[in-house]
Design a protein around this motif. Sequence first.
Motif, short mmCIF file in Angstrom:
data_model
loop_
_atom_site.label_atom_id
_atom_site.label_comp_id
_atom_site.label_asym_id
_atom_site.label_seq_id
_atom_site.Cartn_x
_atom_site.Cartn_y
_atom_site.Cartn_z
N HIS A 1 -51.78 30.80 3.54
CA HIS A 1 -52.32 31.36 4.77
C HIS A 1 -53.54 32.22 4.46
O HIS A 1 -53.72 32.72 3.36
CB HIS A 1 -51.25 32.20 5.49
N GLY A 2 -54.35 32.43 5.48
CA GLY A 2 -55.41 33.41 5.38
C GLY A 2 -56.65 32.92 4.65
O GLY A 2 -56.78 31.78 4.24
N THR A 3 -57.57 33.88 4.48
CA THR A 3 -58.86 33.59 3.85
C THR A 3 -58.69 33.12 2.42
O THR A 3 -59.34 32.18 1.97
CB THR A 3 -59.73 34.86 3.88
N ALA A 4 -57.78 33.76 1.67
CA ALA A 4 -57.56 33.37 0.27
C ALA A 4 -57.01 31.96 0.16
O ALA A 4 -57.28 31.24 -0.80
CB ALA A 4 -56.62 34.36 -0.40
N GLY A 5 -56.19 31.54 1.14
CA GLY A 5 -55.63 30.19 1.10
C GLY A 5 -56.70 29.12 1.22
O GLY A 5 -56.66 28.10 0.53
N VAL A 6 -57.67 29.33 2.11
CA VAL A 6 -58.78 28.37 2.26
C VAL A 6 -59.60 28.32 0.97
O VAL A 6 -59.97 27.24 0.49
CB VAL A 6 -59.66 28.75 3.46
N HIS B 1 -67.98 18.55 -5.11
CA HIS B 1 -68.91 19.65 -4.90
C HIS B 1 -68.71 20.18 -3.49
O HIS B 1 -68.97 19.48 -2.51
CB HIS B 1 -70.35 19.18 -5.11
N VAL B 2 -68.23 21.41 -3.37
CA VAL B 2 -67.90 22.00 -2.07
C VAL B 2 -68.61 23.33 -1.93
O VAL B 2 -68.62 24.14 -2.87
CB VAL B 2 -66.38 22.20 -1.91
N GLU B 3 -69.19 23.56 -0.77
CA GLU B 3 -69.76 24.86 -0.43
C GLU B 3 -68.95 25.43 0.73
O GLU B 3 -68.71 24.75 1.74
CB GLU B 3 -71.23 24.73 -0.02
N LEU B 4 -68.50 26.66 0.58
CA LEU B 4 -67.63 27.30 1.56
C LEU B 4 -68.33 28.49 2.18
O LEU B 4 -68.94 29.32 1.48
CB LEU B 4 -66.33 27.77 0.87
N GLU B 5 -68.23 28.56 3.51
CA GLU B 5 -68.77 29.71 4.26
C GLU B 5 -67.70 30.17 5.22
O GLU B 5 -67.25 29.41 6.08
CB GLU B 5 -70.05 29.30 5.00
N GLN B 6 -67.26 31.41 5.06
CA GLN B 6 -66.24 31.97 5.93
C GLN B 6 -66.79 33.20 6.63
O GLN B 6 -67.34 34.10 5.98
CB GLN B 6 -64.99 32.34 5.14
N THR B 7 -66.62 33.24 7.93
CA THR B 7 -67.06 34.36 8.73
C THR B 7 -65.85 34.97 9.43
O THR B 7 -65.17 34.28 10.20
CB THR B 7 -68.10 33.92 9.78
N GLY B 8 -65.57 36.21 9.14
CA GLY B 8 -64.40 36.85 9.73
C GLY B 8 -63.17 36.63 8.87
O GLY B 8 -63.11 35.74 8.04
N ARG C 1 -58.58 28.94 -1.95
CA ARG C 1 -57.77 28.28 -2.99
C ARG C 1 -57.87 26.77 -2.89
O ARG C 1 -58.00 26.08 -3.90
CB ARG C 1 -56.32 28.73 -2.83
N VAL C 2 -57.83 26.23 -1.68
CA VAL C 2 -57.96 24.78 -1.50
C VAL C 2 -59.34 24.32 -1.97
O VAL C 2 -59.47 23.30 -2.66
CB VAL C 2 -57.73 24.41 -0.03
N VAL C 3 -60.38 25.05 -1.59
CA VAL C 3 -61.74 24.68 -1.99
C VAL C 3 -61.88 24.71 -3.51
O VAL C 3 -62.47 23.81 -4.12
CB VAL C 3 -62.76 25.62 -1.33
N ASP C 4 -61.31 25.74 -4.15
CA ASP C 4 -61.40 25.83 -5.61
C ASP C 4 -60.67 24.68 -6.27
O ASP C 4 -61.14 24.12 -7.27
CB ASP C 4 -60.81 27.17 -6.06
N MET C 5 -59.53 24.28 -5.74
CA MET C 5 -58.80 23.15 -6.31
C MET C 5 -59.61 21.87 -6.21
O MET C 5 -59.66 21.06 -7.16
CB MET C 5 -57.45 22.97 -5.59
N MET C 6 -60.29 21.66 -5.08
CA MET C 6 -61.10 20.46 -4.92
C MET C 6 -62.32 20.49 -5.84
O MET C 6 -62.75 19.45 -6.35
CB MET C 6 -61.55 20.32 -3.45
N ARG C 7 -62.89 21.67 -6.06
CA ARG C 7 -64.01 21.77 -6.99
C ARG C 7 -63.58 21.38 -8.39
O ARG C 7 -64.31 20.68 -9.10
CB ARG C 7 -64.55 23.20 -7.00
#
Length: 390
Positions: free
Chosen positions: A257-262, A275-282, A264-270
């Motif tokens: 859950h939460g910001t860290a969970g997203v 090649h993933v670029e992540l932008e989180q607002t809020g 974590r998924v992006v890091d696993m795919m990297r």
Amino acid sequence: MRRFSLWLRGKPVVADSILAAALFVLEVISSFQSNVPWLFLVVGLALCTPIPFRRSYPRIVAAVLLALSMTSTIISWAVDFTLAGHPALLGLAIALYTLVAYVGRRQAAVYVVALVADSVLSISLLRQGIIESAGIAGLIFALAWITAEFLGARRAYDEEVAARLAVADYDRERSAHEAVAAERTRIARELHDVVAHAVSVMIVQADGASYAMRTDPATAEKALSNIAGTGRQALGELRRTVALLRVEQAPEELPQHGTAGVARVVDMMRKAGLHVELEQTGQLDDVAPPVSLGVHRIVQESLTNVLRHGGPNPKAWVRVERHDRDVTVVVTDNGSGGPEFTHPGFGDGSGHGLVGMRERVAVLRGTLDAGRRADGGWRVRARLPLQFDD
């Protein structure tokens, strides 16, 4: 012995300390050829000291070893150690190997230039066999570079394979959990049908019995009998349905859950090569768990599809925006592949990923749009309200 070797892999400082100790033993042996053994040992100890920290601080250790090498050359020239060489100078090759393997070729190339300058200084001051010394130094440094390239490529390959296996296991676990969730949803629907049907029949029969109680006792008695029969039948079906639910379901892990969970998924795919670029607002940490888990699953499923069907060089962009009333998730890719492409190491998908996302978004009272863009890429856009009727 193998167990000790595996233990050392997780203790880099310990392994490098053993290497430094071995070099210092060679320093002790070589000190007998020096005119000033104690000073020779002091210089040798200084050369061995930075080596245990080479993987933690590769650039600093490389610079310190280079400075110590030049210092030892000047001391040997000034004090005349009968030209006894320091075995610990092999640390220069070790530092070069570390830069190539853990930092990058560009920094390693700059270090090679500095090593050439150091070798020129040593040869010019000590005037040992110029061709022989230059050839040996060049061979050692070349072997260090080649070894780092080979082992670095092997390590990168092993890490990518491990990451892909982790993604595959993660995907299988997700599929298993979603299959269980789908079965439980089916059972819940059946439970609702059983209870709603039985209660509706019982209410109608009870209303009829209350009207016929005085005017037609036989009809009232028959209605009460129907109520009892319907109740027993519903109770039996209810017990059978509830028995299916008496299986422990592993709760969702909180880190999902939460910001860290997203992230974590992006890091696993990297790590798996995407090649993933992540932008989180809020922040998503204070969002209701069903909404937060929905964001997590949408990002995970979308990136998994890009990895499977995105072609040989897939790229993806993930944008998660927290607003006052909803959360927006947008996942796009470069569209270098097509639906027919399946990434090596993965089997064909079940084809239910998009359907599952739509169902999850529908449960959360949100909206989801997915389709190919004009430039050939694929886009998934979901909007999940922060308040929903569960």
